[in-house]
Design a protein around this motif. Structure first.
Motif, PDB file in Angstrom:
ATOM      1  N   PHE A 160       0.863  -1.193   0.000  1.00  0.00           N
ATOM      2  CA  PHE A 160       0.000   0.000   0.000  1.00  0.00           C
ATOM      3  C   PHE A 160       0.896   1.238   0.000  1.00  0.00           C
ATOM      4  N   LYS A 161       0.320   2.341  -0.436  1.00  0.00           N
ATOM      5  CA  LYS A 161       0.964   3.644  -0.282  1.00  0.00           C
ATOM      6  C   LYS A 161       0.036   4.489   0.586  1.00  0.00           C
ATOM      7  N   MET A 162       0.629   5.325   1.426  1.00  0.00           N
ATOM      8  CA  MET A 162      -0.165   6.065   2.405  1.00  0.00           C
ATOM      9  C   MET A 162       0.305   7.509   2.430  1.00  0.00           C
ATOM     10  N   PRO A 163      -0.448   8.490   1.958  1.00  0.00           N
ATOM     11  CA  PRO A 163      -1.665   8.353   1.188  1.00  0.00           C
ATOM     12  C   PRO A 163      -1.392   7.744  -0.189  1.00  0.00           C
ATOM     13  N   PRO A 164      -2.448   7.321  -0.895  1.00  0.00           N
ATOM     14  CA  PRO A 164      -3.880   7.550  -0.652  1.00  0.00           C
ATOM     15  C   PRO A 164      -4.478   6.661   0.444  1.00  0.00           C
ATOM     16  N   ALA A 165      -3.875   5.528   0.767  1.00  0.00           N
ATOM     17  CA  ALA A 165      -4.467   4.694   1.812  1.00  0.00           C
ATOM     18  C   ALA A 165      -4.413   5.431   3.141  1.00  0.00           C
ATOM     19  N   THR A 166      -5.416   5.223   3.977  1.00  0.00           N
ATOM     20  CA  THR A 166      -5.418   5.810   5.317  1.00  0.00           C
ATOM     21  C   THR A 166      -4.986   4.731   6.312  1.00  0.00           C
ATOM     22  N   PRO A 167      -4.491   5.136   7.485  1.00  0.00           N
ATOM     23  CA  PRO A 167      -4.133   4.154   8.521  1.00  0.00           C
ATOM     24  C   PRO A 167      -5.315   3.244   8.891  1.00  0.00           C
ATOM     25  N   VAL A 168      -6.529   3.788   8.922  1.00  0.00           N
ATOM     26  CA  VAL A 168      -7.704   2.973   9.242  1.00  0.00           C
ATOM     27  C   VAL A 168      -7.866   1.864   8.193  1.00  0.00           C
ATOM     28  N   GLU A 169      -7.704   2.225   6.919  1.00  0.00           N
ATOM     29  CA  GLU A 169      -7.825   1.224   5.847  1.00  0.00           C
ATOM     30  C   GLU A 169      -6.738   0.156   5.950  1.00  0.00           C
TER      31      GLU A 169
ATOM     32  N   LEU B 146      -1.065   7.603  14.270  1.00  0.00           N
ATOM     33  CA  LEU B 146      -0.949   6.533  13.280  1.00  0.00           C
ATOM     34  C   LEU B 146      -1.268   5.159  13.888  1.00  0.00           C
ATOM     35  N   PRO B 147      -0.584   4.748  14.971  1.00  0.00           N
ATOM     36  CA  PRO B 147      -0.935   3.438  15.532  1.00  0.00           C
ATOM     37  C   PRO B 147      -2.357   3.378  16.075  1.00  0.00           C
ATOM     38  N   ARG B 148      -2.860   4.488  16.578  1.00  0.00           N
ATOM     39  CA  ARG B 148      -4.245   4.487  17.082  1.00  0.00           C
ATOM     40  C   ARG B 148      -5.248   4.263  15.957  1.00  0.00           C
ATOM     41  N   GLU B 149      -5.006   4.929  14.831  1.00  0.00           N
ATOM     42  CA  GLU B 149      -5.939   4.776  13.704  1.00  0.00           C
ATOM     43  C   GLU B 149      -5.831   3.383  13.085  1.00  0.00           C
ATOM     44  N   LEU B 150      -4.601   2.873  13.011  1.00  0.00           N
ATOM     45  CA  LEU B 150      -4.403   1.489  12.567  1.00  0.00           C
ATOM     46  C   LEU B 150      -5.243   0.542  13.414  1.00  0.00           C
ATOM     47  N   HIS B 151      -5.120   0.733  14.721  1.00  0.00           N
ATOM     48  CA  HIS B 151      -5.827  -0.129  15.663  1.00  0.00           C
ATOM     49  C   HIS B 151      -7.330   0.009  15.510  1.00  0.00           C
ATOM     50  N   GLU B 152      -7.767   1.233  15.277  1.00  0.00           N
ATOM     51  CA  GLU B 152      -9.184   1.511  15.066  1.00  0.00           C
ATOM     52  C   GLU B 152      -9.737   0.699  13.887  1.00  0.00           C
ATOM     53  N   GLY B 153      -9.017   0.744  12.778  1.00  0.00           N
ATOM     54  CA  GLY B 153      -9.453   0.011  11.590  1.00  0.00           C
ATOM     55  C   GLY B 153      -9.490  -1.486  11.831  1.00  0.00           C
ATOM     56  N   MET B 154      -8.515  -1.957  12.587  1.00  0.00           N
ATOM     57  CA  MET B 154      -8.436  -3.379  12.886  1.00  0.00           C
ATOM     58  C   MET B 154      -9.544  -3.798  13.854  1.00  0.00           C
ATOM     59  N   GLN B 155      -9.774  -2.966  14.875  1.00  0.00           N
ATOM     60  CA  GLN B 155     -10.730  -3.333  15.920  1.00  0.00           C
ATOM     61  C   GLN B 155     -12.157  -3.392  15.374  1.00  0.00           C
ATOM     62  N   THR B 156     -12.498  -2.500  14.458  1.00  0.00           N
ATOM     63  CA  THR B 156     -13.850  -2.501  13.889  1.00  0.00           C
ATOM     64  C   THR B 156     -14.148  -3.837  13.214  1.00  0.00           C
ATOM     65  N   LEU B 157     -13.186  -4.314  12.420  1.00  0.00           N
ATOM     66  CA  LEU B 157     -13.377  -5.592  11.734  1.00  0.00           C
ATOM     67  C   LEU B 157     -13.309  -6.758  12.728  1.00  0.00           C
ATOM     68  N   ALA B 158     -12.423  -6.630  13.723  1.00  0.00           N
ATOM     69  CA  ALA B 158     -12.304  -7.678  14.753  1.00  0.00           C
ATOM     70  C   ALA B 158     -13.635  -7.851  15.477  1.00  0.00           C
ATOM     71  N   ASP B 159     -14.277  -6.736  15.789  1.00  0.00           N
ATOM     72  CA  ASP B 159     -15.571  -6.799  16.476  1.00  0.00           C
ATOM     73  C   ASP B 159     -16.612  -7.513  15.612  1.00  0.00           C
ATOM     74  N   GLU B 160     -16.579  -7.183  14.335  1.00  0.00           N
ATOM     75  CA  GLU B 160     -17.567  -7.748  13.420  1.00  0.00           C
ATOM     76  C   GLU B 160     -17.489  -9.274  13.395  1.00  0.00           C
ATOM     77  N   PHE B 161     -16.276  -9.803  13.488  1.00  0.00           N
ATOM     78  CA  PHE B 161     -16.107 -11.258  13.416  1.00  0.00           C
ATOM     79  C   PHE B 161     -15.749 -11.869  14.782  1.00  0.00           C
ATOM     80  N   LYS B 162     -15.943 -11.083  15.854  1.00  0.00           N
ATOM     81  CA  LYS B 162     -15.717 -11.569  17.209  1.00  0.00           C
ATOM     82  C   LYS B 162     -14.312 -12.127  17.415  1.00  0.00           C
TER      83      LYS B 162
END
Lengths: 316, 316
Positions: free
Chosen positions: A58-67, A104-120
């Motif tokens: 990935f390249k950042m930007p355009p990718a965001t840390p959440v993505e 940066l690490p907080r937003e990374l974690h945010e993106g990961m946690q949202t999906l983690a929650d979805e799949f428990k």
């Protein structure tokens, strides 16, 4: 390994968040030398690791840390889906560029946690570092095999139908960040049919089909007109056809699987998955793959999807 | 994620080597979407991850790829030891600088495999990438809890003796690459005594003792003259005393644990471990840590080992 004060603060932040997202499998979460998990006593444990590298995947930007955070977990969820497994927990190794600051690490974690929650999925451990290099995110995901056990790549049989979920090509236009790992679909397929071989398409439909063929010591015939081509692949205007994109782009993260013709017919006749499925070809004795075109002509389907394939570059 | 042709060749090389080193826990090893492991049905699974970064945790040279590979596994083995666990299997995420060629990942793997063999750890999966950045090695190690379960950091009790294996300080002179993870010692301690709290010293004796104190909500008194100081710490000539080095250097990877005084006395009186152990202080009610010097004077032991500690830098 040794941690700096800034890293301790970050770990404490992640720990507090993770505690509110723990699941019943978590005996010891973030904060000790290792996490402890209680898995089902009867199931085989599945484990997969994927590393995402800034500038390569990935390249950042355009990718965001959440993505990027979301994708780092999503590609691993897709691997567990490919085994028809149930994901349980993940650990995360990160190297963050210093100039990204604490956000940066907080937003990374945010993106990961949202999906983690979805799949428990519980995030139970990590190693977070700050350095002067590019962003590196390494996720290791654990799951449990379901039903009759993990579905492997090496069990396709002559006569099998070759089937897929979803559509292919052009994922790099955006889909590779937003794709939904086919976990529910894989579990439903494993429950309701006898899957012979399965994987998730990351390297490209042609390349990954060849993985099944090589591991199973069989060949295949694909029907070009039956290959589901994504809208994104049709919109690319680079001289290559949508079919070429569908066969070679990769990062589709759809399931590619083989079943008996009887079960294949049943699957096509019902809407078990809530996701489109396609019958794209047959497994045959032999090796390699022939591609049958609409006009009846046949070409050899190269391992990398097209003769001007991308042997030496990462397309992620 | 998508792999290049060079990466496929490397994966195949690792896969063939790994197959000859598999253990009975391995159901599916390298080569499918995920590995499958059969763990003991009754034991909690332990998992830990550590990321080693070129330029942060090592420089290469002087470090060799074999040393870096060995250390990447060794630090994780030390974490499993800290829980009194039995290691079982590992997965490895790697980003190799392109100019290291194919020899770099092979030598990394060599260093890792030698130690894996020694502790019967199967390397069951990985994600190997080549990029233009520095070397990154992320190892995730799984193990099983033994005996009465994982030994945590949060269970030190007032009155406990504070004990350690080995000696401290000056590890960066070389020991941090060659150290022997204290797995056998931890298993013997867990079998023959009732361990209250334990961890492995990576951040430094003072910092890691504070982790036990904070998590257990207790304080401590350390006897300066009882702290085992390594030969390497005595040889450093930088204006700081050997004791300062022993308390703050880190990367010692020795066990720091607390037991009842009765069991502590028994341990000192026998040679259960085949490794020197020391009684360096006591757990008390309260918080923080006092350091009692040979002349009877007392100082406060700061969290980072010394008042001119290394709060903002990684020492690894």
């Amino acid at each position: 390994v040794t941690n700096s004060a800034g890293e301790f603060a970050l770990i404490e932040w992640i720990r507090q968040r993770a505690a509110t997202h723990a699941n019943q499998a978590v005996g010891i979460g973030i904060g000790d030398d290792a996490a402890a998990l209680r898995l089902s006593p009867s199931a085989e444990m599945l484990v997969t690791v994927d590393v995402l590298l800034e500038g390569v995947h990935f390249k950042m930007p355009p990718a965001t840390p959440v993505e990027v955070g979301r994708k780092a977990l999503a590609v691993n969820l897709s691997d567990i889906a490919a085994m028809a497994g149930q994901p349980v927990a993940a650990v995360v190794g990160i190297a963050c560029p210093r100039d990204g600051g604490i956000d940066l690490p907080r937003e990374l974690h945010e993106g990961m946690q949202t999906l983690a929650d979805e799949f428990k999925v519980a995030i139970v451990g990590g190693d977070t570092n700050i350095w002067d290099g590019p962003l590196v995110v390494s996720v290791t995901l654990f799951g449990e095999a379901t039903g009759s056990g993990p579905v492997r790549r090496d069990s396709a049989r002559p006569g099998d139908w070759i089937m897929t979920t979803g559509s292919f090509g052009g994922s790099l236009a955006g889909q590779h960040f937003t794709f939904q790992p086919r976990l529910l679909e894989a579990l439903a397929l494993h429950r309701e049919t006898s899957l012979h071989a399965m994987l998730d398409v990351s390297d490209g439909l042609a390349a990954d089909l060849h993985h099944i063929l090589d591991e199973s010591h069989v060949g295949a015939i694909l029907q070009a007109d039956e290959i589901p081509i994504s809208e994104a692949a049709r919109l690319i205007n680079d001289g290559r056809t949508p079919l070429e994109h569908a066969l070679s782009d990769g990062e589709d993260f759809e399931l590619l699987f083989t079943v008996s013709p009887e079960e294949g017919r049943q699957l096509l006749g019902t809407d078990t998955l809530g996701t489109p499925i396609s019958h794209i070809g047959e497994i045959i004795d032999g090796s390699g793959c022939r591609l049958v075109h609409g006009d009846g002509s046949e070409t050899n389907l190269p391992r990398l999807g097209w003769e001007h394939g991308f042997a030496e570059t990462d397309s992620g």
